[in-house]
Scaffold this motif. Structure first.
Motif, PDB file in Angstrom:
ATOM      1  N   LYS A 118     -66.898 -12.058  73.287  1.00 30.39           N
ATOM      2  CA  LYS A 118     -65.855 -12.783  74.014  1.00 30.39           C
ATOM      3  C   LYS A 118     -66.320 -13.161  75.411  1.00 30.39           C
ATOM      4  N   PHE A 119     -67.123 -12.295  76.024  1.00 32.67           N
ATOM      5  CA  PHE A 119     -67.623 -12.540  77.382  1.00 32.67           C
ATOM      6  C   PHE A 119     -69.139 -12.326  77.374  1.00 32.67           C
ATOM      7  N   PRO A 120     -69.875 -13.332  76.940  1.00 30.21           N
ATOM      8  CA  PRO A 120     -71.293 -13.171  76.584  1.00 30.21           C
ATOM      9  C   PRO A 120     -72.198 -12.647  77.684  1.00 30.21           C
ATOM     10  N   THR A 121     -71.953 -12.964  78.937  1.00 28.80           N
ATOM     11  CA  THR A 121     -72.899 -12.561  79.992  1.00 28.80           C
ATOM     12  C   THR A 121     -72.459 -11.305  80.729  1.00 28.80           C
ATOM     13  N   SER A 122     -71.409 -10.642  80.256  1.00 30.52           N
ATOM     14  CA  SER A 122     -70.863  -9.517  81.018  1.00 30.52           C
ATOM     15  C   SER A 122     -71.618  -8.214  80.782  1.00 30.52           C
ATOM     16  N   ILE A 123     -72.319  -8.083  79.662  1.00 31.56           N
ATOM     17  CA  ILE A 123     -73.031  -6.843  79.318  1.00 31.56           C
ATOM     18  C   ILE A 123     -74.502  -7.176  79.100  1.00 31.56           C
ATOM     19  N   SER A 124     -75.365  -6.299  79.537  1.00 31.82           N
ATOM     20  CA  SER A 124     -76.804  -6.566  79.468  1.00 31.82           C
ATOM     21  C   SER A 124     -77.290  -6.631  78.021  1.00 31.82           C
ATOM     22  N   PRO A 125     -78.310  -7.440  77.757  1.00 31.91           N
ATOM     23  CA  PRO A 125     -78.860  -7.558  76.394  1.00 31.91           C
ATOM     24  C   PRO A 125     -79.329  -6.218  75.837  1.00 31.91           C
ATOM     25  N   GLU A 126     -79.856  -5.350  76.694  1.00 34.44           N
ATOM     26  CA  GLU A 126     -80.337  -4.060  76.224  1.00 34.44           C
ATOM     27  C   GLU A 126     -79.195  -3.224  75.640  1.00 34.44           C
ATOM     28  N   VAL A 127     -78.060  -3.256  76.294  1.00 34.12           N
ATOM     29  CA  VAL A 127     -76.901  -2.499  75.812  1.00 34.12           C
ATOM     30  C   VAL A 127     -76.400  -3.084  74.496  1.00 34.12           C
ATOM     31  N   ILE A 128     -76.394  -4.424  74.406  1.00 32.70           N
ATOM     32  CA  ILE A 128     -75.949  -5.083  73.171  1.00 32.70           C
ATOM     33  C   ILE A 128     -76.882  -4.736  72.013  1.00 32.70           C
ATOM     34  N   ASN A 129     -78.178  -4.766  72.265  1.00 33.46           N
ATOM     35  CA  ASN A 129     -79.146  -4.404  71.213  1.00 33.46           C
ATOM     36  C   ASN A 129     -78.950  -2.958  70.770  1.00 33.46           C
ATOM     37  N   TRP A 188     -70.067   4.261  78.281  1.00 36.83           N
ATOM     38  CA  TRP A 188     -69.546   4.902  77.063  1.00 36.83           C
ATOM     39  C   TRP A 188     -70.622   4.965  75.979  1.00 36.83           C
ATOM     40  N   ILE A 189     -71.261   3.827  75.716  1.00 38.48           N
ATOM     41  CA  ILE A 189     -72.257   3.827  74.639  1.00 38.48           C
ATOM     42  C   ILE A 189     -73.469   4.669  75.021  1.00 38.48           C
ATOM     43  N   LYS A 190     -73.684   4.823  76.338  1.00 41.82           N
ATOM     44  CA  LYS A 190     -74.813   5.626  76.803  1.00 41.82           C
ATOM     45  C   LYS A 190     -74.643   7.099  76.448  1.00 41.82           C
TER      46      LYS A 190
END
Length: 916
Positions: free
Chosen positions: A312-323, A290-292
């Motif tokens: 809420k689920f810290p390891t579920s999404i890659s750091p690159e997407v979070i940044n 979605w964010i892509k």
């Protein structure tokens, strides 16, 4: 026209025609004759052409004859044409065999033969065979003109959507044609594709993405919506988003509709209907994709969703997407209606809780309604104990409402009518009197009141003119720190007014409290009221204290106002100054601040519902244990009642039997005596021929008189005494059962048991006693007329010697002796049995009567045991389900919390300040 086209159209004969020739029969006849003469012509080719002409002129037999004699390269086509003739003649089985036997190298011929066979099967109504043939020809030669269109038309006509979709998918992948992709999109839009596993369309999506991204988006939307309400919806989400991750889609392309669908889907998924085990694998890829591709109108929600989920689920999404999300959220256009989203979230949580049979609480509903009131500024009044906070509020309200320290949170608001209400989680109730209000605010009567708020509406010019509501709280002391219940409502306020004592203002203790308040509610504006200024002995000193206090306060709170005040003074200047001071609060309320407060209380509501779940689980366990104890006690009461019934039956029956034995003893003693005394009617001048009859009558008369005049009154008296004894025993039972009822009702906390015995039994006994002793008609007993040897001898002697007076002395003596010396045991027993038979039957019914007496208590206790066991069973099932499937309750709340955090991120983005 090519040769193959001529053969298909049966126009090979045209190769023999010269320009202008119009009679092929003559031309071919001459050619055949000439060729046969000189032997140079290909006669098979001429026969083949003649067969075509005959076919067109419907001379099928002649055509068959010609084609059967075709033996050159045209022989396979001739064979197919022969089958066409039989088809036209209606000899379909023959035509079918010929079509099926054709085995030629020409793919065109093979295709034509199979298409003819397909038409033949349709004419026969053999649709299954037709289906097999058309699929075979499509597989064998899909590029043959119109064959795929023919197949598609056939599948659609017979609503064989599976075959139609397979054809469309295969042709779309094979040809990469927009035409076939459009057909496939139409099928998906009609919901026809949902019976296929989602991975079936993966290859076609990959092909379409490379060929046409606009159509790719259309197809994704169509498939997505077709699977939405299908059982394979999650498989689709899993399959497509895994596939889409590998594609190079980005925000530079135009993905508005797909971006909107991502947003719609995400909010549906976290709406509390699904469990985390179903979403944990799917959501991260959805958010990443979605964010892509998120366009400008959706990128804010996409980035907020990524950040909320990753927290809420810290390891579920890659750091690159979070940044990426962190960078986007503060550069996104925020045009969302945060209030509407927040209220919708609150309503959805409330509805969900009600569906779970968990009361979300009147308090939260009331708080949210108050926060939506953007016309009223809520001013939180706080301060340490003894600083005159209550006196200040009374002076503002113009009434002496707070008479002492309060232990409650009170909201004072201006209104045309006076009304007091208590708002707690459990209820919203009216406070009927001022005394009741005083009782509520001065003490905490029970634990359920800890979270309660008192709403005090009253006509107050200063509150109404300034659109201000005052929130009063318990004063701070050493034990009442920031953790107190009162300060849970800091987020309910728009600003805080901290009351200081002019005699010792802004102490270290007050600074400590204020720092804790600042930590708890960092965005809450804080102002100060310097109270008791009238107690400063000198005006110059008072002014100095005010300035020094203002200087010290602003070192910590630069934006704070400090207002000097005396609750004891009623000067117009002070009132005007106060009004001017309060006017500063009556500014346009910031909607974003209110939305933030609403979100804070939604978070409190979620926490409240989680606690409710734990309380409910513990409550069920406690209730089961309590009910098990009650069931054991009820069973014990039944056992006690059983023993009591047996004991009372034994006592009452034994007492009655004892009275009966005494009567029997009296009868056995007195009846023989009465009978012996009957000898006094025997005289020497008696007629001894009839004396036995007279004796029998007299004995019966005397016994009957004895029974009615002495025995029955004695029996009646004994029975009355017995009934009194029985009444005492049964009353004792009732008293015992009343004690049991009271004990159980005390444990139940309500009047649930009434163990009333049936005292009508005693009335029945009294009525029976009257009936049995009111007079007995005993049949005449054969006392002196029995056929014993001695009696027969006496009667014979009386009849024989009674005619001779000289024998009377002897007979008198013998009769006298016999009557006075007889034991009469058998006569006495006979009379006793006749007299006492009804009493003996009565005795046998006593156990049944006593059982009737206790019947209602037994029924009540057994019913209570049954109801208790049923309640235990139901609650055990409920508790087992709660413990076996805790996720059915906790997961929706977790998702509500994720959605809440999403809205919080949007609120944060509006302020442009990153908050952790």
């Amino acid at each position: 026209m090519t040769l193959e086209n001529q053969l298909i159209k049966k126009a090979f004969y045209e190769t023999f025609m010269e320009a202008g020739e119009k009679n092929p029969v003559r031309v071919l006849g001459e050619a055949f004759l000439s060729g046969q003469k000189d032997g140079t012509a290909d006669l098979s080719a001429i026969r083949f052409a003649q067969g075509e002409v005959y076919f067109h002129n419907k001379d099928y037999e002649a055509a068959i004859f010609k084609w059967e004699n075709t033996h050159n390269d045209l022989e396979p086509w001739a064979k197919k044409n022969i089958a066409d003739c039989y088809y036209e003649l209606g000899q379909l089985s023959t035509a079918e065999e010929i079509y099926k036997s054709i085995d030629a190298e020409s793919s065109v011929l093979q295709s034509e033969a199979m298409l003819q066979l397909f038409s033949l099967y349709i004419d026969q109504g053999r649709l299954e065979k037709a289906d097999q043939v058309i699929k075979k020809v499509v597989s064998f030669n899909p590029d043959y003109p119109n064959v795929t269109d023919i197949a598609r038309a056939f599948f659609e006509k017979h609503q064989d959507w599976k075959s139609a979709i397979e054809l469309a998918v295969n042709e779309a992948i094979r040809t990469e044609s927009h035409h076939w992709f459009d057909i496939l999109i139409t099928y998906a839009e009609q919901g026809l594709t949902k019976s296929f596993a989602p991975h079936y369309f993966s290859k076609s999506l990959v092909v379409l993405y490379g060929a046409d991204q606009a159509r790719f988006e259309q197809m994704v939307l169509a498939l997505w919506n077709s699977y939405r309400n299908a059982s394979s919806y999650f498989s689709w989400l899993r399959e497509f988003n895994h596939l889409f991750l590998s594609m190079d889609a980005n925000r530079e392309q135009f993905w508005k509709e797909l971006s909107a669908l991502y947003q719609e889907t995400y909010f549906e998924l976290i709406d509390g209907k699904y469990l985390m085990k179903d979403l944990a694998e799917i959501i991260p890829n959805i958010l990443t994709n979605w964010i892509k591709i998120a366009d400008r109108s959706h990128v804010l929600f996409a980035s907020a969703a990524v950040l909320a989920w990753s927290e809420k689920f810290p390891t579920s999404i890659s750091p690159e997407v979070i940044n990426d999300a962190e960078n986007l959220i503060f550069n996104s256009r925020n045009e969302t209606d945060g209030l509407e989203y927040s209220l919708t979230l609150f309503d959805s949580i409330v509805k969900w809780a009600e569906a779970q049979h968990v009361e979300p609480g009147h308090r939260f509903r009331w708080i949210i309604r108050e926060l939506v009131d953007f016309q009223t500024h809520r001013l939180f009044i706080a301060g340490t104990s003894g600083n005159g906070k209550s006196a200040f509020i009374n002076s503002v309200l113009g009434e002496n409402i707070l008479t002492g320290p309060t232990s409650s949170v009170i909201l004072f608001k201006g209104h045309d009518e006076s009304e007091i209400r208590k708002i707690s989680d459990e209820e919203l109730s009216a406070v009927s009197s001022f005394q009741e209000f005083q009782d509520l605010v001065e003490r905490r009567s029970n634990k359920s009141f800890d979270n309660a708020i008192i709403e005090f509406s009253l006509p107050s010019p200063i509150l109404q003119e300034n659109s201000i509501a005052l929130i009063d709280t318990p004063g701070f002391n050493e034990r009442n720190r920031i953790e107190s219940e009162a300060l849970k409502y800091l987020h309910f306020a728009d600003s805080l007014l901290f009351v200081l004592d002019a005699n010792d203002p802004f102490t270290e203790r007050e600074q400590e409290i204020l720092m804790q308040i600042r930590e708890y509610a960092p965005n809450l504006p804080i102002h100060f009221l310097l109270n008791k200024i009238d107690e400063i002995y000198d005006e110059h000193e008072a002014a100095k204290i005010v300035e020094e206090t203002r200087s010290r306060v602003r070192a910590f709170f630069p934006q704070a106002n400090v207002f000097a005040y005396s609750s004891q003074l009623r000067s117009r200047k002070q009132q005007n100054d106060l009004a001017e001071f309060l006017k500063n609060f009556n500014r346009q309320i910031n909607e974003d601040d209110r939305i933030e407060k609403i979100l804070i209380f939604i978070r409190k509501l979620i926490r409240h519902l989680l606690d409710k779940r734990a309380e409910l689980e513990n409550s069920l366990a406690d209730s089961i244990k309590w009910n098990e104890e009650m069931a054991a006690k009820l069973s014990g009461a039944i056992n006690q009642l059983t023993d009591l019934e047996k004991e009372k039956a034994r006592i009452i029956t034994r007492t009655f039997r004892k009275a009966l034995e005494e009567i029997k003893l009296d009868l056995s003693k007195n009846i023989p005596k009465i009978l012996r005394e009957s000898s006094d009617i025997i005289r020497e001048d008696s007629d001894f021929r009839k004396i036995h009859l007279e004796l029998n009558d007299e004995m019966n008369r005397r016994v009957h008189a004895y029974v009615n005049e002495k025995v029955l009154p004695n029996i009646y008296s004994s029975l009355q005494e017995w009934i009194v004894t029985a009444n005492d025993e049964l009353n004792h039972c009732q008293s015992f059962l009343d004690e049991i009822s009271e004990g159980f009702n005390t444990m139940y906390g309500e009047e649930r048991l009434k163990l009333n015995c049936d005292f009508k039994v005693l009335d029945d006994w009294r009525r029976d006693a009257d009936r049995m002793t009111s007079g007995v008609q005993i049949d005449k007993v054969n006392i002196f007329l029995r056929r014993t040897p001695y009696q027969m001898l006496l009667k014979s002697a009386g009849r024989l010697f009674g005619n001779f007076p000289q024998n009377n002395a002897m007979l008198y003596k013998k009769y006298k002796q016999f009557v006075e010396n007889e034991d009469y045991l058998d006569v006495t027993e006979t009379i006793s049995k006749k007299l006492l038979i009804q009493f003996e039957l009565f005795e046998k019914s006593l156990e049944r009567d006593i059982s009737i007496f206790f019947r209602n208590p037994f029924a009540v206790l057994n019913q209570m045991v049954e109801e208790t066991q049923k309640e235990i069973s139901e609650k055990e099932k409920g508790l087992e389900n709660m413990r076996a499937n805790p996720e059915t309750y906790r997961d929706p709340l977790t998702l509500f919390e994720v959605k809440l955090r999403l809205y919080e991120w949007i609120t944060i983005s509006a302020k442009g300040v990153l908050q952790v």
